[in-house]
Design an enzyme around this catalytic site. Structure first.
Site, PDB file in Angstrom:
ATOM      1  N   HIS A 307       0.559  -1.558   0.316  1.00  0.00           N
ATOM      2  CA  HIS A 307      -0.370  -0.100  -0.407  1.00  0.00           C
ATOM      3  C   HIS A 307       1.313   1.074   0.019  1.00  0.00           C
ATOM      4  O   HIS A 307       2.120   0.874   1.027  1.00  0.00           O
ATOM      5  CB  HIS A 307      -1.198   0.429   1.037  1.00  0.00           C
ATOM      6  CG  HIS A 307      -1.864   0.905   1.117  1.00  0.00           C
ATOM      7  ND1 HIS A 307      -2.151   2.312   1.448  1.00  0.00           N
ATOM      8  CD2 HIS A 307      -3.276   0.550   0.548  1.00  0.00           C
ATOM      9  CE1 HIS A 307      -3.310   2.735   0.895  1.00  0.00           C
ATOM     10  NE2 HIS A 307      -3.726   2.072   0.511  1.00  0.00           N
ATOM     11  N   ASP A 364      -8.413  -4.686  -0.251  1.00  0.00           N
ATOM     12  CA  ASP A 364      -8.348  -6.097  -1.529  1.00  0.00           C
ATOM     13  C   ASP A 364      -8.039  -7.480  -1.333  1.00  0.00           C
ATOM     14  O   ASP A 364      -8.389  -8.289  -2.341  1.00  0.00           O
ATOM     15  CB  ASP A 364      -8.070  -5.654  -2.797  1.00  0.00           C
ATOM     16  CG  ASP A 364      -8.460  -4.193  -3.002  1.00  0.00           C
ATOM     17  OD1 ASP A 364      -7.585  -3.336  -2.970  1.00  0.00           O
ATOM     18  OD2 ASP A 364      -9.522  -3.937  -3.569  1.00  0.00           O
TER      19      ASP A 364
HETATM   20  C1  SDX Z   1      -6.047  -0.128  -3.251  1.00  0.00           C
HETATM   21  O1  SDX Z   1      -4.339   4.896  -2.164  1.00  0.00           O
HETATM   22  C2  SDX Z   1      -5.459   3.978  -2.214  1.00  0.00           C
HETATM   23  O2  SDX Z   1      -5.407   4.718  -0.545  1.00  0.00           O
HETATM   24  C3  SDX Z   1      -5.682   2.565  -2.893  1.00  0.00           C
HETATM   25  C4  SDX Z   1      -7.208   2.158  -1.466  1.00  0.00           C
HETATM   26  C5  SDX Z   1      -7.892   2.947  -1.629  1.00  0.00           C
HETATM   27  O3  SDX Z   1      -8.978   2.558  -0.500  1.00  0.00           O
HETATM   28  O4  SDX Z   1      -8.573   3.753  -2.273  1.00  0.00           O
HETATM   29  O5  SDX Z   1      -6.714   1.624  -0.590  1.00  0.00           O
HETATM   30  C6  SDX Z   1      -7.226   0.934  -2.568  1.00  0.00           C
HETATM   31  O6  SDX Z   1      -6.042   0.307  -4.887  1.00  0.00           O
HETATM   32  C7  SDX Z   1      -5.196  -0.740  -2.336  1.00  0.00           C
HETATM   33  C8  SDX Z   1      -3.780  -1.059  -3.302  1.00  0.00           C
HETATM   34  C9  SDX Z   1      -4.792  -2.359  -4.281  1.00  0.00           C
HETATM   35  N1  SDX Z   1      -3.274  -2.861  -4.872  1.00  0.00           N
HETATM   36  C10 SDX Z   1      -3.144  -3.832  -5.168  1.00  0.00           C
HETATM   37  O7  SDX Z   1      -2.978  -5.192  -3.774  1.00  0.00           O
HETATM   38  C11 SDX Z   1      -1.806  -4.353  -6.034  1.00  0.00           C
HETATM   39  C12 SDX Z   1      -0.421  -5.243  -5.825  1.00  0.00           C
HETATM   40  N2  SDX Z   1       0.589  -4.134  -4.910  1.00  0.00           N
HETATM   41  C13 SDX Z   1       1.075  -3.182  -5.460  1.00  0.00           C
HETATM   42  O8  SDX Z   1       0.738  -2.989  -7.104  1.00  0.00           O
HETATM   43  C14 SDX Z   1       1.697  -1.664  -4.882  1.00  0.00           C
HETATM   44  O9  SDX Z   1       1.669  -2.482  -3.355  1.00  0.00           O
HETATM   45  C15 SDX Z   1       0.752  -0.766  -4.349  1.00  0.00           C
HETATM   46  C16 SDX Z   1       0.164  -0.420  -6.534  1.00  0.00           C
HETATM   47  C17 SDX Z   1      -0.175  -0.893  -3.705  1.00  0.00           C
HETATM   48  C18 SDX Z   1       0.872   0.462  -4.810  1.00  0.00           C
HETATM   49  O10 SDX Z   1       2.562   0.897  -5.155  1.00  0.00           O
HETATM   50  P1  SDX Z   1       3.699   1.899  -4.785  1.00  0.00           P
HETATM   51  O11 SDX Z   1       3.773   2.073  -3.215  1.00  0.00           O
HETATM   52  O12 SDX Z   1       4.274   2.746  -5.820  1.00  0.00           O
HETATM   53  O13 SDX Z   1       5.011   1.249  -4.362  1.00  0.00           O
HETATM   54  P2  SDX Z   1       5.824   0.758  -5.068  1.00  0.00           P
HETATM   55  O14 SDX Z   1       5.582   0.235  -6.379  1.00  0.00           O
HETATM   56  O15 SDX Z   1       7.011   2.021  -5.332  1.00  0.00           O
HETATM   57  O16 SDX Z   1       6.904  -0.646  -4.481  1.00  0.00           O
HETATM   58  C19 SDX Z   1       7.472  -0.965  -3.119  1.00  0.00           C
HETATM   59  C20 SDX Z   1       7.877  -1.113  -4.057  1.00  0.00           C
HETATM   60  C21 SDX Z   1       8.559  -2.620  -5.225  1.00  0.00           C
HETATM   61  O17 SDX Z   1       9.942  -3.200  -4.570  1.00  0.00           O
HETATM   62  P3  SDX Z   1      11.754  -2.490  -4.650  1.00  0.00           P
HETATM   63  O18 SDX Z   1      11.521  -2.033  -6.411  1.00  0.00           O
HETATM   64  O19 SDX Z   1      12.030  -1.279  -3.642  1.00  0.00           O
HETATM   65  O20 SDX Z   1      12.648  -3.357  -4.927  1.00  0.00           O
HETATM   66  O21 SDX Z   1       7.734  -3.287  -3.060  1.00  0.00           O
HETATM   67  C22 SDX Z   1       7.239  -4.028  -4.133  1.00  0.00           C
HETATM   68  C23 SDX Z   1       7.898  -3.513  -5.357  1.00  0.00           C
HETATM   69  O22 SDX Z   1       8.697  -4.324  -6.790  1.00  0.00           O
HETATM   70  N3  SDX Z   1       5.834  -4.507  -4.069  1.00  0.00           N
HETATM   71  C24 SDX Z   1       5.678  -5.474  -4.149  1.00  0.00           C
HETATM   72  C25 SDX Z   1       4.020  -5.201  -4.213  1.00  0.00           C
HETATM   73  N4  SDX Z   1       4.331  -4.480  -3.862  1.00  0.00           N
HETATM   74  C26 SDX Z   1       5.228  -3.851  -3.928  1.00  0.00           C
HETATM   75  N5  SDX Z   1       6.215  -6.293  -4.419  1.00  0.00           N
HETATM   76  C27 SDX Z   1       5.696  -7.907  -4.811  1.00  0.00           C
HETATM   77  N6  SDX Z   1       3.956  -7.593  -4.585  1.00  0.00           N
HETATM   78  C28 SDX Z   1       3.376  -6.901  -4.468  1.00  0.00           C
HETATM   79  N7  SDX Z   1       2.188  -6.901  -4.463  1.00  0.00           N
END
Ligand code: SDX
Length: 428
Positions: A307, A364
């Site tokens: 998140h 989710d």
């Molecule tokens: C919602 O914003 C809100 O408030 C949203 C929400 C709402 O109520 O409106 O809470 C609802 O959208 C919840 C999120 C639902 N999405 C998912 O579950 C999809 C999976 N999650 C990711 O795609 C991610 O965690 C996000 C999109 C939720 C957040 O992305 P960020 O903050 O841009 O983080 P990032 O992509 O920069 O990740 C940071 C690191 C990266 O690794 P490094 O580059 O540091 O090595 O964490 C890793 C990412 O690769 N990472 C994950 C991951 N989420 C982040 N690796 C594997 N699986 C994951 N799910």
């Protein structure tokens, strides 16, 4: 004495005010930075950038706090109902009995939609994803209510549009489902409460007496409360930016539905179930999928994990996880993917990759398991999220308009070609 921050650039020191919110959050106000320095800031994804000051929802990602107008979501989920929470978010205070009764009556009065909407609905092939149908039908309300095209009309006109959205979205959502499965649509039964009315439109069949299961209605009402607002997330920011151009509230909400659709945002609840089904079909080897999620060469992500704001736990996920156990037990549903989900969570919470990146289950991760137990099909999960988020989108749109906020228009740093002369086709 208000605090300031200094930025030293090109031999100049620019002093910028620091603003502080009621929960002691601080921000450097850079609204005059470019005028004083010719320089802008850069923050892809706005990870460090505030877009507004808002009194609607407070999040603390480190402590896992989520409050609507100061009320903790656990308190509201336990003691309130979705329509009351909608009133709270939109109008800023819990309603008196008289205010609540009037609000409920107004919403109930407007649950029907114009019969011509069926012609639009019938234009969609049955394979259409219900999120695309819903965003189109919500935008079509601009055609049936042309007065809404001017959002600067009277307060009463805006309040009427708000009531129409709250009243009609469940009807349009249920109709998008019925259209997909080739069933005749159901008209709203206004003798029922908000969630029961929706469930009957979803699952009612002609010539059959559909009885709403109170366990399902209560669980759905709680899920809608937990999804109702979440400050400046992707879809809410979309609603605000679209609304900042003075587009109608229907066009703004339709845009929010489309932003929510993405699998990184609200579409994750559908992607989680599809991922859990894949793990189950693959033999339930959670370690294999954790390794895929950690592999930078593999686009696979652990859907429902991580998140932007919550770096300890998503308080909604904790409540929904407990509700999943309760609801499935009460419904006598034994869904093996709930065990797979719990096993995946356990493994991830003990894996350095996830712990180092503070990746925990988000809203989710477990919600789809409850929707599934309710008989709601996977492609409708994000529609449920949109129904829950609607009052939050409305409240944020209303706050943005009432504060007369400027049109959203970020700047950029150009990295393309420098000036060059046109070259005729025969000389290229
Ligand atoms: C919602 O914003 C809100 O408030 C949203 C929400 C709402 O109520 O409106 O809470 C609802 O959208 C919840 C999120 C639902 N999405 C998912 O579950 C999809 C999976 N999650 C990711 O795609 C991610 O965690 C996000 C999109 C939720 C957040 O992305 P960020 O903050 O841009 O983080 P990032 O992509 O920069 O990740 C940071 C690191 C990266 O690794 P490094 O580059 O540091 O090595 O964490 C890793 C990412 O690769 N990472 C994950 C991951 N989420 C982040 N690796 C594997 N699986 C994951 N799910």
């Amino acid at each position: 004495m208000s605090q300031t921050a200094e930025i030293k650039v090109d031999g100049k020191t620019i002093e910028l005010p620091i603003i502080e919110g009621t929960e002691n959050e601080k921000a450097i106000d850079i609204s005059k930075l470019r005028g004083q320095s010719g320089i802008i800031t850069m923050d892809p994804g706005f990870k460090n950038t505030g877009s507004t000051q808002s009194s609607i929802t407070f999040l603390n990602g480190e402590e896992g706090i989520l409050r609507y107008r100061g009320y903790d979501i656990a308190d509201l989920a336990e003691n309130s109902n979705f329509l009351e929470v909608s009133y709270l978010l939109i109008y800023g205070a819990l309603p008196t009995q008289e205010q609540y009764d009037k609000f409920q009556q107004e919403v109930t009065t407007h649950t029907m939609v114009h019969e011509d909407i069926k012609n639009i609905l019938d234009g969609f092939p049955s394979i259409s994803h219900p999120m695309g149908v819903l965003s189109s039908l919500i935008c079509s309300l601009t055609a049936f209510y042309p007065n809404s095209l001017n959002p600067n009309r009277s307060k009463s006109e805006i309040d009427l549009s708000i009531i129409r959205l709250l009243a009609k979205l469940p009807t349009l959502a249920a109709w998008s489902y019925k259209h997909k499965i080739g069933h005749p649509v159901n008209y709203p039964d206004n003798s029922l409460d908000y969630t029961s009315r929706f469930l009957k439109m979803m699952f009612g069949l002609p010539a059959e007496q559909y009885e709403v299961d109170p366990v399902v209605a209560k669980a759905l009402d709680q899920l809608l409360i937990l999804h109702a607002d979440h400050e400046q997330n992707c879809s809410t920011s979309t609603v605000r930016v679209v609304g900042s151009s003075h587009a109608s509230i229907y066009a703004s909400i339709s845009a929010g539905i489309n932003a929510l659709w993405g699998p990184l945002h609200g579409g994750a609840n559908q992607a989680v179930i599809e991922m859990l089904e894949e793990i189950k079909a693959d033999g339930g080897d959670t370690k294999k999928f954790l390794d895929k999620a950690k592999d930078k060469n593999d686009p696979f992500r652990l859907m429902g994990f991580g998140h932007r704001v919550y770096k300890n736990f998503d308080p909604r996920a904790k409540i929904i996880k407990k509700a999943a156990d309760d609801v499935l037990a009460k419904l006598g549903v034994n869904d093996p993917i709930l065990d797979i989900a719990k096993g995946l969570e356990e493994a991830a919470l003990n894996d350095d990759y996830f712990v180092e990146r503070k990746l925990y289950p988000n809203v989710d991760f477990y919600s789809g398991i409850i929707y599934r137990a309710m008989g709601i099909p996977t492609e409708m999960f994000t529609v449920m999220f949109a129904m829950g988020r609607l009052p939050g989108w409305i409240a944020q749109w209303k706050e943005m308009r009432e504060n007369n906020e400027p049109i959203g228009r970020p700047r950029q740093i150009y990295t393309g070609e420098n000036e060059r002369p046109y070259v005729p086709m025969n000389k290229r």
